[in-house]
Design a protein around this motif. Structure first.
Motif, mmCIF file in Angstrom:
data_model
loop_
_atom_site.group_PDB
_atom_site.id
_atom_site.type_symbol
_atom_site.label_atom_id
_atom_site.label_comp_id
_atom_site.label_asym_id
_atom_site.label_seq_id
_atom_site.Cartn_x
_atom_site.Cartn_y
_atom_site.Cartn_z
ATOM 1 N N GLY A 1 27.002 62.113 70.996
ATOM 2 C CA GLY A 1 26.200 62.975 70.144
ATOM 3 C C GLY A 1 27.083 63.686 69.140
ATOM 4 N N ASP A 2 26.465 64.157 68.050
ATOM 5 C CA ASP A 2 27.279 64.905 67.091
ATOM 6 C C ASP A 2 27.706 66.250 67.680
ATOM 7 O OD1 ASP A 2 24.635 65.809 66.920
ATOM 8 O OD2 ASP A 2 24.530 65.721 64.732
ATOM 9 N N GLY A 3 26.801 66.918 68.363
ATOM 10 C CA GLY A 3 27.170 68.180 69.013
ATOM 11 C C GLY A 3 28.286 67.992 70.026
ATOM 12 N N GLU A 4 28.298 66.821 70.648
ATOM 13 C CA GLU A 4 29.334 66.511 71.640
ATOM 14 C C GLU A 4 30.722 66.547 71.031
ATOM 15 O OE1 GLU A 4 28.725 62.701 73.498
ATOM 16 O OE2 GLU A 4 30.387 62.992 74.889
ATOM 17 N N ILE B 1 28.288 57.556 66.662
ATOM 18 C CA ILE B 1 27.907 58.968 66.746
ATOM 19 C C ILE B 1 26.446 59.086 66.289
ATOM 20 C CG2 ILE B 1 28.547 61.342 66.188
ATOM 21 C CD1 ILE B 1 30.937 59.788 67.232
ATOM 22 N N ASP B 2 25.612 59.613 67.156
ATOM 23 C CA ASP B 2 24.207 59.860 66.821
ATOM 24 C C ASP B 2 24.157 61.196 66.062
ATOM 25 O OD1 ASP B 2 21.521 60.430 66.713
ATOM 26 O OD2 ASP B 2 21.127 60.073 68.839
ATOM 27 N N VAL B 3 24.214 61.100 64.753
ATOM 28 C CA VAL B 3 24.309 62.312 63.923
ATOM 29 C C VAL B 3 22.894 62.812 63.617
ATOM 30 C CG1 VAL B 3 25.288 63.345 61.843
ATOM 31 C CG2 VAL B 3 26.441 61.389 62.899
ATOM 32 N N ASN B 4 22.329 63.526 64.586
ATOM 33 C CA ASN B 4 20.967 64.061 64.375
ATOM 34 C C ASN B 4 20.977 65.525 63.952
ATOM 35 O OD1 ASN B 4 21.352 65.493 66.775
ATOM 36 N ND2 ASN B 4 20.280 63.961 68.027
ATOM 37 N N ARG B 5 22.166 66.079 63.776
ATOM 38 C CA ARG B 5 22.377 67.411 63.196
ATOM 39 C C ARG B 5 21.905 68.556 64.100
ATOM 40 N NH1 ARG B 5 19.860 68.866 58.853
ATOM 41 N NH2 ARG B 5 18.026 67.618 59.336
ATOM 42 N N LEU B 6 21.489 68.216 65.317
ATOM 43 C CA LEU B 6 21.067 69.253 66.263
ATOM 44 C C LEU B 6 21.833 69.093 67.570
ATOM 45 C CD1 LEU B 6 17.233 69.149 65.642
ATOM 46 C CD2 LEU B 6 18.543 71.278 65.695
ATOM 47 N N GLN B 7 21.935 70.172 68.310
ATOM 48 C CA GLN B 7 22.508 70.120 69.649
ATOM 49 C C GLN B 7 21.848 71.197 70.491
ATOM 50 O OE1 GLN B 7 26.438 71.722 67.774
ATOM 51 N NE2 GLN B 7 26.688 71.901 69.976
ATOM 52 N N LEU B 8 21.525 70.881 71.699
ATOM 53 C CA LEU B 8 20.949 71.820 72.663
ATOM 54 C C LEU B 8 19.876 72.738 72.044
ATOM 55 C CD1 LEU B 8 21.117 72.560 75.684
ATOM 56 C CD2 LEU B 8 22.707 74.370 75.056
HETATM 57 MG MG LIG Z 1 22.938 65.966 68.184
#
Ligand SMILES: [Mg+2]
Length: 272
Positions: free
Chosen positions: A148-151, A176-183
């Motif tokens: 993940g991107d947050g990862e 990298i799954d760059v979805n611009r969000l994390q948790l």
């Molecule tokens: Mg993400």
């Protein structure tokens, strides 16, 4: 050879994900980050990787490591399309006694290479696996690892990135799954990632950027030769892709569906 209908597969995976999420009952599921990874995993399992139901423990298989382990339900749903995971497996998702939980649990016979979920570890495993394959003089298997991107906030990711370049591990592809969000928020607000592509290239990786919801672009990117250089594919995605009330909404990182939300989500993913 029959042409693979990725549009149909992606739609069926999304329908399965919505059913798995609702079927889990009063416990939340990681539906947002699973919906962002549908095309990535469909491209890998159905088009790129040498992984078959009959060869899950073959030495010559490609290896897939789900480092963003919370997207396990997406891995299971895509493996279901591949015929590796059964209808019964899907029906028991997150139930007592099931082999299929919120995060993947290593199970070689069922094609799960890694117990993921504690973020930042998958790329290090990829480096170790790649070195092991080199020692065995296995130059046919490739290692694919999804982060993940947050990862990428995790320091261990960069230690592994440095090692992969140092050891010239051209058999590793990181996506990298760059979805611009994390948790619970946008990555930009939690911990700015800066220019991720430049960061990986600075560590000695070959890189490319693609639309993470275009299977054509993903397969073109993932099929690229990279000989002695590790390779990073930055796939731009939308968290919650396909369900209007989930798209780009942080709270759908882990959440449960009401009955009416279930009906709406099923209807929406059936139409894309
Ligand atoms: Mg993400």
């Amino acid at each position: 050879m029959t042409k693979i209908d990725y549009t149909r597969i992606s739609r069926q995976v999304r329908e399965t994900l919505i059913k798995m999420a609702y079927g889990a009952g009063n416990i939340g599921t990681h539906i947002g980050g699973s919906l962002s990874a549908v095309e990535i995993l469909a491209a890998l399992y159905m088009g790129v990787m040498n992984i078959s139901k009959g060869g899950l423990t073959s030495e010559t298989r490609d290896r897939f490591i789900l480092s963003k382990g919370h997207a396990a339900m997406c891995q299971f749903a895509v493996m279901h399309q591949k015929g590796i995971v059964t209808d019964e497996d899907i029906a028991t998702f997150k139930q007592n006694g099931s082999l299929f939980h919120a995060h993947p649990v290593i199970n070689a016979e069922r094609g799960i290479e890694f117990s993921g979920g504690s973020l930042g570890q998958g790329l290090s495993l990829a480096v170790g696996t790649a070195l092991g394959l080199k020692l065995k003089k296995n130059d046919t298997s490739s290692i694919f690892v999804l982060l993940g991107d947050g990862e990428c906030n995790e320091g261990a990711v960069w230690e592994a990135a440095m090692s992969a370049a140092h050891y010239k591990l051209g058999n590793i592809t990181a996506i990298i799954d760059v979805n611009r969000l994390q948790l619970d928020d946008f990555t930009e607000r939690v911990m700015s990632l800066g220019e991720l592509e430049q960061k990986f290239s600075g560590f000695g990786w070959r890189t490319t950027v693609c639309d993470g919801h275009s299977v054509d672009e993903l397969i073109a990117a993932l099929s690229s030769e990279h000989s002695e250089q590790p390779y990073c594919v930055l796939a731009n995605t939308v968290k919650g892709k396909g369900v209007s009330f989930m798209e780009n909404v942080a709270s759908w990182h882990n959440n449960r569906l009401s009955k009416s939300q279930y009906a709406q989500a099923l209807s929406e993913v059936g139409g894309i």
